[in-house]
Design a protein around this motif. Structure first.
Motif, short mmCIF file in Angstrom:
data_model
loop_
_atom_site.label_atom_id
_atom_site.label_comp_id
_atom_site.label_asym_id
_atom_site.label_seq_id
_atom_site.Cartn_x
_atom_site.Cartn_y
_atom_site.Cartn_z
N ILE A 36 0.82 -1.21 0.00
CA ILE A 36 0.00 0.00 0.00
C ILE A 36 0.86 1.27 0.00
CG2 ILE A 36 -0.25 0.14 2.52
CD1 ILE A 36 -3.00 0.93 -0.03
N PHE A 37 2.09 1.19 0.50
CA PHE A 37 2.95 2.38 0.55
C PHE A 37 3.31 2.89 -0.85
CE2 PHE A 37 5.82 -1.20 0.44
CZ PHE A 37 6.83 -0.78 -0.41
N ILE A 38 3.31 2.03 -1.85
CA ILE A 38 3.69 2.47 -3.21
C ILE A 38 2.68 3.47 -3.79
CG2 ILE A 38 4.14 1.71 -5.58
CD1 ILE A 38 5.29 -0.88 -4.38
N PRO A 39 1.37 3.18 -3.78
CA PRO A 39 0.46 4.20 -4.29
C PRO A 39 0.41 5.45 -3.39
CG PRO A 39 -0.78 2.32 -3.49
CD PRO A 39 0.66 1.93 -3.49
N LEU A 40 0.69 5.28 -2.10
CA LEU A 40 0.72 6.45 -1.22
C LEU A 40 1.84 7.40 -1.59
CD1 LEU A 40 -0.11 4.89 2.28
CD2 LEU A 40 -1.60 6.27 0.80
N ILE A 41 2.98 6.86 -1.99
CA ILE A 41 4.10 7.70 -2.44
C ILE A 41 3.70 8.47 -3.70
CG2 ILE A 41 6.44 7.65 -3.41
CD1 ILE A 41 6.98 5.26 -1.51
N GLY A 42 3.08 7.79 -4.65
CA GLY A 42 2.63 8.46 -5.87
C GLY A 42 1.60 9.53 -5.58
N PHE A 43 0.66 9.22 -4.67
CA PHE A 43 -0.37 10.19 -4.28
C PHE A 43 0.27 11.43 -3.66
CE2 PHE A 43 -3.57 11.85 -1.35
CZ PHE A 43 -4.67 11.95 -2.20
N ALA A 44 1.26 11.23 -2.79
CA ALA A 44 1.94 12.36 -2.15
C ALA A 44 2.67 13.22 -3.18
CB ALA A 44 2.91 11.85 -1.09
N ILE A 45 3.30 12.61 -4.14
CA ILE A 45 4.03 13.36 -5.17
C ILE A 45 3.06 14.19 -6.02
CG2 ILE A 45 5.38 13.14 -7.30
CD1 ILE A 45 6.77 10.71 -5.98
N ILE A 46 1.93 13.63 -6.37
CA ILE A 46 0.98 14.31 -7.25
C ILE A 46 0.32 15.49 -6.55
CG2 ILE A 46 -1.17 14.07 -8.54
CD1 ILE A 46 -0.41 11.07 -8.86
N PHE A 47 -0.11 15.31 -5.31
CA PHE A 47 -0.94 16.31 -4.66
C PHE A 47 -0.21 17.19 -3.65
CE2 PHE A 47 -3.98 13.09 -6.11
CZ PHE A 47 -4.77 13.90 -6.89
N SER A 48 1.10 17.15 -3.57
CA SER A 48 1.85 18.04 -2.67
C SER A 48 1.91 19.44 -3.27
CB SER A 48 3.27 17.51 -2.47
OG SER A 48 3.22 16.24 -1.85
N SER A 49 1.82 20.44 -2.41
CA SER A 49 1.80 21.82 -2.90
C SER A 49 2.46 22.77 -1.92
CB SER A 49 0.36 22.27 -3.19
OG SER A 49 -0.38 22.29 -1.98
N LYS A 50 2.68 23.99 -2.39
CA LYS A 50 3.18 25.08 -1.56
C LYS A 50 2.14 26.19 -1.59
CE LYS A 50 8.06 24.47 -2.70
NZ LYS A 50 9.24 25.14 -3.24
N GLY A 51 2.06 26.95 -0.52
CA GLY A 51 1.10 28.03 -0.50
C GLY A 51 1.25 28.92 0.70
N VAL A 52 0.28 29.82 0.86
CA VAL A 52 0.26 30.77 1.96
C VAL A 52 -1.15 30.81 2.53
CG1 VAL A 52 0.58 33.19 2.62
CG2 VAL A 52 2.07 32.18 0.90
N LEU A 53 -1.26 30.67 3.85
CA LEU A 53 -2.51 30.84 4.57
C LEU A 53 -2.47 32.20 5.27
CD1 LEU A 53 -3.10 27.43 6.38
CD2 LEU A 53 -4.56 28.45 4.66
N ILE A 54 -3.53 32.97 5.14
CA ILE A 54 -3.61 34.26 5.82
C ILE A 54 -4.84 34.25 6.71
CG2 ILE A 54 -3.87 36.75 5.56
CD1 ILE A 54 -2.37 36.55 2.94
N ASP A 55 -4.62 34.52 7.99
CA ASP A 55 -5.71 34.64 8.96
C ASP A 55 -5.81 36.12 9.34
OD1 ASP A 55 -7.58 34.46 10.95
OD2 ASP A 55 -6.50 32.94 12.12
N VAL A 56 -6.74 36.83 8.71
CA VAL A 56 -6.88 38.27 8.91
C VAL A 56 -7.36 38.57 10.32
CG1 VAL A 56 -8.01 40.36 8.07
CG2 VAL A 56 -7.32 38.59 6.45
N ALA A 57 -8.25 37.74 10.87
CA ALA A 57 -8.79 37.97 12.21
C ALA A 57 -7.69 37.91 13.27
CB ALA A 57 -9.88 36.96 12.52
#
Length: 141
Positions: A36-57
């Motif tokens: 099961i770890f093999i498809p999990l590695i592929g899933f992690a590679i495909i859907f990993s991202s970078k971004g910014v969260l802003i909490d204005v409150a």
């Protein structure tokens, strides 16, 4: 507000991630859950991202890396980035072969909505657009 800026891995690595995911799913179907770890590695590679969260409150932001939809990063005070600007950037991409028989290049103008520190030394990319007017409208909101 959540600004997903870019994928964590480059396009060729994500294509490899799709291949790993497919091979892993076939492996799970034929061999059971022990692989099961093999498809999990592929899933992690495909859907990993970078971004910014802003909490204005709370007046804070977090620059994050996301793996398995869990965002990792440290919260910091929003006051460290008091300025917002639109940077006009010419993106240039080129492709060539080892024999130089085939080559191609392109230039595109992009508009990056960016937070700047007080000294303008540190930049934090929020969004990248191809429409200049839309980029300036986003900064006014």
């Amino acid at each position: 507000m959540n600004f997903k800026v870019t994928n964590f891995f480059p396009p060729m690595t994500r294509i490899l991630g799709v291949l790993i995911l497919v091979i892993g799913i076939v492996g799970v179907i034929t061999n059971g859950l022990q692989v099961i770890f093999i498809p999990l590695i592929g899933f992690a590679i495909i859907f990993s991202s970078k971004g910014v969260l802003i909490d204005v409150a709370e007046n804070k932001l977090k620059e994050y890396n996301s793996f398995f939809f869990i965002k990792f990063g440290k919260w910091q005070n929003l006051e460290h980035f008091p300025h917002i600007t639109v940077l006009e950037i010419t993106e240039k991409t080129s492709v060539s072969s080892h024999t130089t028989l085939v080559s191609a290049s392109s230039r595109n103008m992009v508009y990056r909505i960016t937070l700047l520190s007080k000294s303008h030394y540190h930049k934090l990319l929020l969004q990248q657009l191809t429409d200049k007017e839309k980029a300036y409208q986003e900064t006014e909101n």
